[in-house]
Design an enzyme around this catalytic site. Structure first.
Site, PDB file in Angstrom:
ATOM      1  N   GLU A 128       0.804  -1.222   0.000  1.00  0.00           N
ATOM      2  CA  GLU A 128       0.000   0.000   0.000  1.00  0.00           C
ATOM      3  C   GLU A 128       0.839   1.274   0.000  1.00  0.00           C
ATOM      4  O   GLU A 128       0.324   2.362   0.253  1.00  0.00           O
ATOM      5  CB  GLU A 128      -0.940   0.015   1.212  1.00  0.00           C
TER       6      GLU A 128
ATOM      7  N   HIS B 174      -3.153   2.979   8.334  1.00  0.00           N
ATOM      8  CA  HIS B 174      -4.148   2.192   7.599  1.00  0.00           C
ATOM      9  C   HIS B 174      -4.456   0.936   8.403  1.00  0.00           C
ATOM     10  O   HIS B 174      -3.551   0.161   8.712  1.00  0.00           O
ATOM     11  CB  HIS B 174      -3.617   1.827   6.218  1.00  0.00           C
TER      12      HIS B 174
ATOM     13  N   HIS C  66      -7.370  -2.429   9.333  1.00  0.00           N
ATOM     14  CA  HIS C  66      -8.450  -3.309   8.886  1.00  0.00           C
ATOM     15  C   HIS C  66      -9.400  -3.546  10.056  1.00  0.00           C
ATOM     16  O   HIS C  66      -9.883  -4.655  10.262  1.00  0.00           O
ATOM     17  CB  HIS C  66      -7.901  -4.639   8.393  1.00  0.00           C
TER      18      HIS C  66
ATOM     19  N   TYR D 193     -20.538  14.328  17.647  1.00  0.00           N
ATOM     20  CA  TYR D 193     -19.686  15.488  17.371  1.00  0.00           C
ATOM     21  C   TYR D 193     -18.245  15.125  17.057  1.00  0.00           C
ATOM     22  O   TYR D 193     -17.508  15.919  16.434  1.00  0.00           O
ATOM     23  CB  TYR D 193     -19.746  16.499  18.519  1.00  0.00           C
TER      24      TYR D 193
ATOM     25  N   HIS E 146     -12.689  -2.998   2.580  1.00  0.00           N
ATOM     26  CA  HIS E 146     -11.251  -3.102   2.847  1.00  0.00           C
ATOM     27  C   HIS E 146     -10.869  -2.674   4.260  1.00  0.00           C
ATOM     28  O   HIS E 146     -10.340  -3.476   5.028  1.00  0.00           O
ATOM     29  CB  HIS E 146     -10.506  -2.259   1.813  1.00  0.00           C
TER      30      HIS E 146
ATOM     31  N   TYR F 162      -7.702  22.091  18.787  1.00  0.00           N
ATOM     32  CA  TYR F 162      -6.943  21.218  19.673  1.00  0.00           C
ATOM     33  C   TYR F 162      -5.579  20.952  19.074  1.00  0.00           C
ATOM     34  O   TYR F 162      -5.457  20.553  17.916  1.00  0.00           O
ATOM     35  CB  TYR F 162      -7.681  19.894  19.899  1.00  0.00           C
TER      36      TYR F 162
END
Length: 218
Positions: free
Chosen positions: A75, A93, A95, A114, A155, A208
């Site tokens: 990836e 990333h 799963h 929120y 995915h 923040y």
């Protein structure tokens, strides 16, 4: 000292957290951290228990290796696309179960709480494409545009941040939001926040700082 030593160590720590927090299974998912024109990124197919900073590869933004003892994650094109699109310094990333489930059901995760403001608004689901392809990187970029996270159809999920800690915390919050959505829709029709409130909380949460990103913003 090895190239991007701090970033490589942070990648390893984040991968171990992903496993402990059950955001991945096996060697699935991947992590990267950018410093200038270089990216430290997880290698492909290596169990996270065996990963060390020295085995985390360093690649240039064009994908070529700068210091990489192993092949990078498949990836890598998706990570590089995220860096081209945003000013992020980290990509996570996963799963994770709830996020993956939501990616099977809808075109976007709506404004159910929120905390959606952490991502700039409803989180889009990228169209499905085969893993590790430029097509997936392109689909991800379309869904991520103007956001700090997207879901990947059939995915998983991808989050970005100014630091790896921030990108990781966003992955955790995104998984929680997906779990809430699944529970709420299983019981009935959830009430959603109106667009003006989404804009308001997005603005509030954007103030923040990096240090505060590890706290629940309340």
């Amino acid at each position: 000292m090895s190239l991007l030593a701090d970033e490589r160590a942070a990648v390893v720590e984040t991968c171990r957290r992903m496993t402990a927090d059950r955001l991945v299974v096996g060697s699935s998912g991947n992590v990267s951290a950018r410093a200038g024109d270089l990216v430290a990124v997880t290698p492909t197919g290596l169990p996270y228990a065996e990963l060390t900073p020295e085995l985390v590869g360093v690649h240039r933004l064009d994908g070529t290796a700068a210091d990489a003892p192993l092949a990078p994650t498949s990836e890598l094109p998706m990570h590089l696309a995220a860096y081209r699109l945003t000013d992020a310094a980290a990509v996570v990333h996963t799963h994770s179960t709830a996020a993956t489930a939501v990616s099977l059901l809808v075109d976007e995760l709506p404004a159910l709480h929120y905390l959606i403001g952490l991502f700039g608004g409803p989180v889009r689901v990228a169209r499905y494409a085969t893993y590790g392809t430029d097509e997936l990187a392109d689909a991800m970029a379309e869904a991520l545009d103007g956001r700090t996270a997207c879901l990947l159809g059939n995915h998983g999920a991808l989050t970005v941040g100014r630091t790896l800690a921030e990108a990781y915390d966003r992955a955790v919050y995104l998984e929680w939001l997906c779990d809430v959505w699944l529970r709420a829709t299983a019981a009935g029709r959830p009430r959603l926040l109106p667009p003006e409130e989404v804009g308001r909380v997005t603005a509030k949460l954007s103030t923040y700082g990096v240090r505060d990103a590890r706290r629940d913003p309340e």
